[in-house]
Design a protein around this motif. Structure first.
Motif, PDB file in Angstrom:
ATOM      1  N   ASN A  39       0.782  -1.117   0.027  1.00  0.00           N
ATOM      2  CA  ASN A  39       0.027  -0.065  -0.056  1.00  0.00           C
ATOM      3  C   ASN A  39       0.845   1.216  -0.030  1.00  0.00           C
ATOM      4  OD1 ASN A  39      -2.501  -0.787  -0.108  1.00  0.00           O
ATOM      5  ND2 ASN A  39      -2.776  -1.238   2.073  1.00  0.00           N
ATOM      6  N   ASN A  40       2.102   1.400   0.710  1.00  0.00           N
ATOM      7  CA  ASN A  40       2.548   2.393   0.994  1.00  0.00           C
ATOM      8  C   ASN A  40       3.849   2.452  -0.163  1.00  0.00           C
ATOM      9  OD1 ASN A  40       1.195   3.489   2.937  1.00  0.00           O
ATOM     10  ND2 ASN A  40       2.343   1.979   4.378  1.00  0.00           N
ATOM     11  N   GLU A  41       4.126   1.647  -0.977  1.00  0.00           N
ATOM     12  CA  GLU A  41       5.057   1.733  -1.913  1.00  0.00           C
ATOM     13  C   GLU A  41       4.924   2.724  -3.250  1.00  0.00           C
ATOM     14  OE1 GLU A  41       7.980   0.078  -2.029  1.00  0.00           O
ATOM     15  OE2 GLU A  41       7.585  -0.817  -0.131  1.00  0.00           O
ATOM     16  N   ARG A  42       5.822   3.557  -3.569  1.00  0.00           N
ATOM     17  CA  ARG A  42       5.559   4.430  -4.642  1.00  0.00           C
ATOM     18  C   ARG A  42       6.586   4.361  -5.637  1.00  0.00           C
ATOM     19  NH1 ARG A  42       2.070   4.687  -1.813  1.00  0.00           N
ATOM     20  NH2 ARG A  42       1.067   6.365  -0.656  1.00  0.00           N
ATOM     21  N   PRO A  43       6.017   4.644  -6.834  1.00  0.00           N
ATOM     22  CA  PRO A  43       5.082   5.211  -7.267  1.00  0.00           C
ATOM     23  C   PRO A  43       3.915   4.530  -7.322  1.00  0.00           C
ATOM     24  CG  PRO A  43       6.324   5.061  -9.160  1.00  0.00           C
ATOM     25  CD  PRO A  43       7.099   4.269  -8.048  1.00  0.00           C
ATOM     26  N   VAL A  44       2.706   5.235  -7.140  1.00  0.00           N
ATOM     27  CA  VAL A  44       1.488   4.567  -6.916  1.00  0.00           C
ATOM     28  C   VAL A  44       1.021   4.229  -8.494  1.00  0.00           C
ATOM     29  CG1 VAL A  44      -1.057   4.796  -6.511  1.00  0.00           C
ATOM     30  CG2 VAL A  44       0.636   5.656  -4.848  1.00  0.00           C
ATOM     31  N   LEU A  45       0.491   2.849  -8.511  1.00  0.00           N
ATOM     32  CA  LEU A  45       0.225   2.303  -9.890  1.00  0.00           C
ATOM     33  C   LEU A  45      -1.203   2.874 -10.059  1.00  0.00           C
ATOM     34  CD1 LEU A  45       0.317   0.879 -12.435  1.00  0.00           C
ATOM     35  CD2 LEU A  45      -0.041  -1.091 -11.140  1.00  0.00           C
ATOM     36  N   GLU A  48      -5.304   2.617 -15.190  1.00  0.00           N
ATOM     37  CA  GLU A  48      -5.762   3.265 -16.433  1.00  0.00           C
ATOM     38  C   GLU A  48      -4.750   4.168 -16.891  1.00  0.00           C
ATOM     39  OE1 GLU A  48      -7.267   5.552 -12.781  1.00  0.00           O
ATOM     40  OE2 GLU A  48      -6.706   3.489 -13.256  1.00  0.00           O
ATOM     41  N   ASN A  49      -3.717   4.778 -16.148  1.00  0.00           N
ATOM     42  CA  ASN A  49      -2.781   5.697 -16.771  1.00  0.00           C
ATOM     43  C   ASN A  49      -1.600   4.929 -17.053  1.00  0.00           C
ATOM     44  OD1 ASN A  49      -4.327   7.919 -15.878  1.00  0.00           O
ATOM     45  ND2 ASN A  49      -3.273   8.116 -13.796  1.00  0.00           N
ATOM     46  N   TYR A  50      -1.109   3.900 -16.548  1.00  0.00           N
ATOM     47  CA  TYR A  50       0.135   3.173 -17.137  1.00  0.00           C
ATOM     48  C   TYR A  50      -0.183   2.415 -18.377  1.00  0.00           C
ATOM     49  CZ  TYR A  50       4.531   0.900 -17.354  1.00  0.00           C
ATOM     50  OH  TYR A  50       5.561   0.263 -17.959  1.00  0.00           O
ATOM     51  N   VAL A 128      -5.052  -4.046  -6.933  1.00  0.00           N
ATOM     52  CA  VAL A 128      -3.901  -3.052  -7.075  1.00  0.00           C
ATOM     53  C   VAL A 128      -3.683  -2.655  -5.592  1.00  0.00           C
ATOM     54  CG1 VAL A 128      -3.106  -0.862  -7.938  1.00  0.00           C
ATOM     55  CG2 VAL A 128      -4.278  -2.521  -9.372  1.00  0.00           C
ATOM     56  N   ALA A 129      -2.352  -2.591  -5.100  1.00  0.00           N
ATOM     57  CA  ALA A 129      -1.922  -1.923  -3.893  1.00  0.00           C
ATOM     58  C   ALA A 129      -0.659  -0.976  -4.107  1.00  0.00           C
ATOM     59  CB  ALA A 129      -1.834  -3.023  -2.717  1.00  0.00           C
ATOM     60  N   GLY A 130      -0.741   0.076  -3.780  1.00  0.00           N
ATOM     61  CA  GLY A 130       0.741   1.002  -3.868  1.00  0.00           C
ATOM     62  C   GLY A 130       1.042   0.833  -5.384  1.00  0.00           C
TER      63      GLY A 130
END
Length: 189
Positions: A39-45, A48-50, A128-130
């Motif tokens: 959940n706290n991993e970045r960048p957030v996926l 629909e954007n990637y 999806v998480a983070g």
């Protein structure tokens, strides 16, 4: 007296072995990944954007012993309309063969999504998480002139806004057949 108990011991051993084997197979079929740990991993996926626009990918399939069996490239053309995305994938394998797969992904809320494709049996389930997407599905895989349904357990990790890494474990009856490793790059502009 010892010989009279041998069939009984053999029966107990067979039942014990069968029970352990069944438990092992059932537990290996169920995915135990807790996606919330990311959940706290970045960048957030944001799927629909990637997966929107054009992407390139490079991959390989390794059998369970680690031998590289097949290499491939993928060109992707992806578009979203609301909560539904269409991912057109064009595979070129190292032996010159080509394949097309068209995914339809639907965001169902709460970080969850479903997916369908012509060679996917039923519906893929994703979460999806983070920076991580976990996708599970059954793939109808052509092997030596016949179709074999295999379980795919796919984990995709967004590294930055352009690069995503993907590792999928392929199994049948709880036995790992191999892994697929991919590196995606989103095209600029």
């Amino acid at each position: 007296m010892m010989f009279r108990s041998v069939p009984r011991l053999r029966s107990i051993a067979v039942r014990t072995f069968t029970g352990l084997l069944t438990a092992a197979l059932l537990s290996s079929c169920a995915s135990t990944m807790d996606i919330s740990r990311y959940n706290n991993e970045r960048p957030v996926l944001q799927v629909e954007n990637y997966f929107n626009g054009k992407l390139d990918a490079w991959g390989m399939f390794q059998d369970r012993s680690g031998d590289i069996v097949k290499r491939f490239t993928v060109e992707m053309d992806c578009q979203w309309n609301g909560d539904t995305g269409t991912l057109n994938e064009y595979f070129t394998y190292s032996d010159g063969t080509k394949q097309t797969r068209i995914w339809t992904l639907k965001k169902t809320g709460d970080g969850k999504l479903t997916g369908t494709a012509a060679d996917v049996v039923g519906e893929a389930q994703g979460e999806v998480a983070g920076n991580t997407l976990h996708l599970r599905y059954v793939l109808a895989l052509p092997v030596d002139g016949r179709i074999i349904n295999v379980n795919m357990d796919d984990v995709m990790v967004l590294m930055d806004q352009q690069v995503m890494l993907n590792r999928a474990v392929m199994s049948k009856f709880g036995v790992q057949l191999g892994t697929v490793t991919l590196s995606f790059r989103k095209r600029q502009g």
